[in-house]
Design an enzyme around this catalytic site. Structure first.
Site: not given
Length: 407
Positions: A6, A9, A78, A83-84, A136, A174, A322
């Site tokens: 993925l 994003g 996408q 969302g995933t 999660g 997760n 410098h």
């Protein structure tokens, strides 16, 4: 094993560094962040990579092409980052009917742990953290010991996941790395979550109801979502390099520890570099500069006379003039620090430095942290930047100015 990565994003929590390129293409040591994900996948057993792209898609396509380290590469688009689950659904036309692995293109995984995920049946990568309330949290039965990474047996059976619980049932989170059975492809059409997104955790929940899904303990894992985590990612990957000198190093320069000087780079007289450090192609350091800590001097970047750079990332063509100091900071492309620019990286009260992320001031968890500077920013001579300051893309700082607030 066919593998979905993925990488669509925008990375709003990483702004201003992602104002002009996607988060997965931010530099970590000698390659983009997503390339480390792809490398770990290939080493673990990926037979095909399907990269889901969206924001800044052309940069990802250009880097990977149609083959990466001998493994075929395909791309799925996408259009809207919803969302995933939506991202994996975009990749479904590139998948065959068999099992598949899903990885986040903005996370780092250690290869041995990922190998266990690939070799398992249906599974989810797990990791133990001190504060799981921001993640999660996996719900498991009482069998197995997911925290014992030395145990090559199965971890506990996963029965569900709770997103960012106020009262976490455990410290097992997760990691966003999944080994799904082929049947899960039919379950990607999920409803919107409370966040208004199509979540892959809903697919995991359904898989847990139909299969014996196990938690595979990850020995090392890093979610790279915010600027200080980009520093941590570079610290990790610079620590894995071996000394290599392909560029020009003056006889009077001192290189100590693991230092890589790429072809076309130049380290001038009087320079001291204490690794792990990486001086990339066509970069220049010195004369009389001091580079220490986990530092990347990006392609074409310049560290000038009597400059000290400590534990920082200078992206392509950045220049630190410098008599300047830069510590624990991230400088974007084409940044130009005028002579005498100083970065503060420590609060007087000793508390963790705080940084603005999506409009909210949050702790970096670091006692030492400097500044985050967007592409094309310029400072005048003798400018002073306070710890935790964020300068947006193209910002300007006047000579002698003291900057204590974001700009």
């Amino acid at each position: 094993m066919q593998t979905v990565v993925l990488a669509a994003g925008e990375g709003t929590r990483m702004r201003p560094l992602t104002a002009s390129r996607p988060k997965p293409m931010l530099p970590v040591a000698d390659r983009p962040l997503v390339a480390h994900t792809a490398d770990a996948a290939v080493d673990a057993g990926a037979s095909r990579l399907i990269l889901v792209v969206g924001y800044g898609a052309d940069a990802v396509r250009s880097y990977f092409g149609t083959e990466y380290r001998g493994v075929p590469v395909a791309f799925a688009v996408q259009d809207d980052q919803r969302g995933t689950a939506d991202a994996v659904r975009a990749a479904a036309t590139e998948l065959d009917d068999g099992p598949f692995v899903v990885l986040n293109g903005d996370a780092l995984y250690d290869t041995p742990s990922l190998e266990r995920l690939y070799a398992s049946g249906p599974a989810v990568g797990s990791f133990r953290v001190d504060d799981p309330s921001a993640y999660g949290v996996l719900v498991t039965d009482e069998a197995g010991e997911a925290g014992d990474v030395a145990d090559e047996g199965e971890g506990p059976r996963v029965t569900g996941v709770i997103e960012k619980p106020a009262d976490p049932p455990s410290d097992l989170i997760n990691t966003g790395a999944y080994h799904f059975p082929g049947e899960a492809q039919a379950w990607l059409d999920v409803g919107e979550s409370e966040r208004g997104e199509l979540e892959l955790t809903d697919v995991l929940e359904r898989t847990c109801g139909a299969f014996d899904v196990r938690a595979v303990a990850f020995e090392r894992w890093l979610d790279v979502g915010r600027p200080w985590e980009l520093l941590a990612a570079n610290e990790w990957k610079l620590g894995e390099l071996s000394t290599r000198i392909d560029g020009a190093v003056h006889d009077d320069a001192v290189l100590d520890g693991t230092v890589v000087v790429e072809d076309g780079a130049r380290v001038r007289s009087g320079v001291v570099i204490e690794g792990p450090a990486l001086v990339r192609e066509n970069a220049t350091v010195g004369p009389n500069a001091y580079v220490r800590g986990a530092t990347v001097v990006g392609e074409g970047a310049t560290v000038g006379h009597a400059v000290e750079v400590k534990n920082a990332v200078l992206m392509e063509d950045a220049t630190v003039g410098h008599l300047s100091y830069v510590g624990d900071s991230v400088l974007g492309r084409d940044v130009n620090f005028g002579a005498g620019t100083k970065v503060a990286n420590l609060r007087h009260d000793g508390a963790d430095v705080r940084l603005t992320v999506k409009g909210e001031r949050v702790s970096t968890g670091r006692r030492k942290f400097g500044v985050v500077v967007g592409d094309g920013t310029k400072t005048g001579i003798n400018a002073s930047l306070n710890a935790g300051v964020v300068l947006s893309e193209g910002a300007r700082v006047a000579p002698g100015e003291i900057v204590t607030r974001d700009r």
